[in-house]
Design an enzyme around this catalytic site. Structure first.
Site, PDB file in Angstrom:
ATOM      1  N   LYS A  52       6.576 -13.084 -11.189  1.00  0.00           N
ATOM      2  CA  LYS A  52       5.269 -12.470 -11.455  1.00  0.00           C
ATOM      3  C   LYS A  52       4.839 -11.568 -10.308  1.00  0.00           C
ATOM      4  O   LYS A  52       4.229 -10.526 -10.539  1.00  0.00           O
ATOM      5  CB  LYS A  52       4.194 -13.536 -11.688  1.00  0.00           C
ATOM      6  N   LYS A  70      12.728 -14.145 -22.029  1.00  0.00           N
ATOM      7  CA  LYS A  70      11.757 -15.040 -22.666  1.00  0.00           C
ATOM      8  C   LYS A  70      10.617 -14.239 -23.307  1.00  0.00           C
ATOM      9  O   LYS A  70      10.173 -13.244 -22.734  1.00  0.00           O
ATOM     10  CB  LYS A  70      11.207 -15.951 -21.553  1.00  0.00           C
ATOM     11  N   LYS A  82       3.576 -13.701 -22.601  1.00  0.00           N
ATOM     12  CA  LYS A  82       2.247 -13.176 -22.912  1.00  0.00           C
ATOM     13  C   LYS A  82       2.034 -11.822 -22.267  1.00  0.00           C
ATOM     14  O   LYS A  82       1.410 -10.952 -22.848  1.00  0.00           O
ATOM     15  CB  LYS A  82       1.177 -14.126 -22.380  1.00  0.00           C
TER      16      LYS A  82
HETATM   17  P1  TYM Z   1       1.193 -20.477 -20.387  1.00  0.00           P
HETATM   18  O1  TYM Z   1      -0.218 -20.170 -20.754  1.00  0.00           O
HETATM   19  O2  TYM Z   1       2.020 -19.373 -19.824  1.00  0.00           O
HETATM   20  O3  TYM Z   1       1.951 -21.031 -21.642  1.00  0.00           O
HETATM   21  C1  TYM Z   1       1.444 -22.086 -22.452  1.00  0.00           C
HETATM   22  C2  TYM Z   1       2.572 -22.966 -22.942  1.00  0.00           C
HETATM   23  O4  TYM Z   1       3.518 -22.213 -23.711  1.00  0.00           O
HETATM   24  C3  TYM Z   1       4.833 -22.433 -23.226  1.00  0.00           C
HETATM   25  N1  TYM Z   1       5.625 -21.197 -23.406  1.00  0.00           N
HETATM   26  C4  TYM Z   1       6.729 -21.123 -24.142  1.00  0.00           C
HETATM   27  N2  TYM Z   1       7.401 -22.041 -24.852  1.00  0.00           N
HETATM   28  C5  TYM Z   1       8.520 -21.636 -25.526  1.00  0.00           C
HETATM   29  N3  TYM Z   1       8.982 -20.346 -25.498  1.00  0.00           N
HETATM   30  C6  TYM Z   1       8.329 -19.387 -24.795  1.00  0.00           C
HETATM   31  N4  TYM Z   1       8.781 -18.141 -24.789  1.00  0.00           N
HETATM   32  C7  TYM Z   1       7.153 -19.764 -24.066  1.00  0.00           C
HETATM   33  N5  TYM Z   1       6.274 -19.085 -23.286  1.00  0.00           N
HETATM   34  C8  TYM Z   1       5.350 -19.979 -22.885  1.00  0.00           C
HETATM   35  C9  TYM Z   1       4.632 -22.756 -21.734  1.00  0.00           C
HETATM   36  O5  TYM Z   1       5.732 -23.448 -21.195  1.00  0.00           O
HETATM   37  C10 TYM Z   1       3.374 -23.581 -21.784  1.00  0.00           C
HETATM   38  O6  TYM Z   1       3.683 -24.921 -22.108  1.00  0.00           O
HETATM   39  N6  TYM Z   1       0.633 -22.848 -16.013  1.00  0.00           N
HETATM   40  C11 TYM Z   1       0.618 -23.007 -17.447  1.00  0.00           C
HETATM   41  C12 TYM Z   1      -0.679 -23.565 -17.970  1.00  0.00           C
HETATM   42  C13 TYM Z   1      -1.169 -24.790 -17.289  1.00  0.00           C
HETATM   43  C14 TYM Z   1      -0.756 -26.122 -17.554  1.00  0.00           C
HETATM   44  C15 TYM Z   1      -1.545 -26.939 -16.719  1.00  0.00           C
HETATM   45  C16 TYM Z   1       0.192 -26.678 -18.422  1.00  0.00           C
HETATM   46  C17 TYM Z   1      -2.146 -24.844 -16.342  1.00  0.00           C
HETATM   47  N7  TYM Z   1      -2.365 -26.150 -16.014  1.00  0.00           N
HETATM   48  C18 TYM Z   1      -1.394 -28.336 -16.715  1.00  0.00           C
HETATM   49  C19 TYM Z   1       0.331 -28.056 -18.403  1.00  0.00           C
HETATM   50  C20 TYM Z   1      -0.441 -28.878 -17.566  1.00  0.00           C
HETATM   51  C21 TYM Z   1       0.833 -21.663 -18.110  1.00  0.00           C
HETATM   52  O7  TYM Z   1       0.567 -20.635 -17.548  1.00  0.00           O
HETATM   53  O8  TYM Z   1       1.231 -21.727 -19.422  1.00  0.00           O
END
Ligand code: TYM
Length: 333
Positions: free
Chosen positions: A114, A195, A198
């Site tokens: 990032k 991947k 977002k």
């Molecule tokens: P974030 O917002 O990027 O993504 C949310 C969830 O989606 C999953 N994900 C995917 N799964 C499969 N294929 C993909 N291409 C894909 N892209 C994203 C991510 O693994 C995630 O589960 N840091 C985290 C959010 C967070 C969090 C937490 C999660 C903050 N605090 C505490 C768990 C526990 C994040 O940015 O996810």
């Protein structure tokens, strides 16, 4: 005792099918398990680690909370809240910062990726996994259901918990990352070597967003990158990654075994047929969500009421652990 489940998602844009398959869809299933106490959070403080337009961020937070409801998360069964509404996260994050070696953060692969894309790298971007550790640890979490890309962050949370427990005595539960066997890493439709993410979801053809209109979904899938062959089978061959990704999306949304999925396509005439049927399955999964979302987003008052209710529940759960940690670290309460 029930197992505590905590997970979160950033309101950086409307969520894509990778987020849905890798995380949110599984949260809905987890909610129905009477042995689990589920907490799901819109992690808006995490979104601030890259530049945001304030009005756009506010809209995304409301949209994402409405999406929680639209996919079937129930505020009476799960705790649904917005991270910044509960001060434990920022406060706990600071306390954990003060026991986390900087070297641990420099190793995070997501930060390396990032930060390369940013003109100015904000301190929050480096510190992001510590805030995530606070999200998880102050709720006495046992399991963290996430996609593959978050595994390293959950492991960091484990390391922080162990370090705290070593220095100050048994306090935090050591959480487990729970990564699905299938669908943990949905790939981009325009480039199946990377991947689905977002930050690129606005690029045409990259992702299917859960709130896209059926026509748009169909168009994106029909244009998905595949290869010059015609064999419709799961495969680890990088050249077949596009077809493999489409089959994976189909498999997770239908809940069928890999053999049953391949059997479904035994009579298909080429990738055109495959794409058409994958589009049908995706639309069947997302269309009810889009329609529900349309209803929920209209009632801002109700969304705010539910956010408040969730935040109160979340505060009640995390506040005692926060006080315990402050006490152990030597602060005067
Ligand atoms: P974030 O917002 O990027 O993504 C949310 C969830 O989606 C999953 N994900 C995917 N799964 C499969 N294929 C993909 N291409 C894909 N892209 C994203 C991510 O693994 C995630 O589960 N840091 C985290 C959010 C967070 C969090 C937490 C999660 C903050 N605090 C505490 C768990 C526990 C994040 O940015 O996810």
């Amino acid at each position: 005792m029930k197992r505590r489940i905590f997970s979160g998602i950033q309101p950086s844009d409307v969520i894509h099918i990778g987020n849905y398959i890798g995380a949110v869809k599984r949260w809905v299933a987890s909610q129905e398990d009477p042995e689990r106490d589920n907490i799901f959070c819109v992690v808006d403080l995490h979104a601030l680690t890259v530049k945001q337009e304030p009005e756009e961020l506010r809209r995304h937070i409301l949209e994402l909370f409405a999406l929680f409801l639209a996919v079937g998360l129930d505020p009476n069964k799960s705790t649904l809240f917005v991270q910044s509404h509960v001060t434990t996260h920022a406060e706990g994050g600071w306390l954990l910062n003060c026991i986390t070696p900087l070297g641990w953060l420099n190793k995070m692969t997501q930060f390396k990726d990032k930060s390369q894309k940013q003109e100015t790298i904000l301190t929050g971007l480096l510190d992001y996994p510590v805030l995530m550790a606070a999200d998880i640890l102050f709720y006495d979490t046992h399991e963290v259901p996430v996609g593959e890309d978050q595994k390293q962050h959950v492991e960091l949370a484990r390391n922080i918990a162990e370090r705290f427990n070593f220095h100050y005595g048994e306090t935090f539960i050591i959480p487990e990352p729970v990564i699905p066997q299938i669908g943990a890493r949905i790939m981009a439709l325009d480039d199946p070597q990377i991947k689905m993410s977002k930050s690129m979801a606005a690029n045409k053809g990259h992702a299917i967003r859960v709130l896209d209109e059926p026509k748009e979904i169909e168009r994106t899938i029909l244009r998905a990158k595949t290869d010059s062959g015609s064999d419709i089978r799961f495969s680890k061959d990088p050249l077949k990654a596009g077809v493999n990704n489409l089959l994976t999306i189909y498999q997770t949304l239908t809940g069928k075994s890999a053999d049953a999925v391949e059997a479904d396509f035994a009579d298909a005439r080429g990738y055109g047929d495959l794409k058409k049927r994958v589009a049908e399955v995706v639309i069947a999964a997302t269309d009810p969500v889009r329609k529900q979302h349309h209803q929920f987003i209209k009632d801002r008052g109700e969304l705010e009421r539910l956010m408040k209710m969730g935040a109160e529940k979340a505060r009640t759960i995390s506040e005692p652990r926060l006080q315990d940690v402050k006490q152990k670290m030597g602060l005067v309460l």
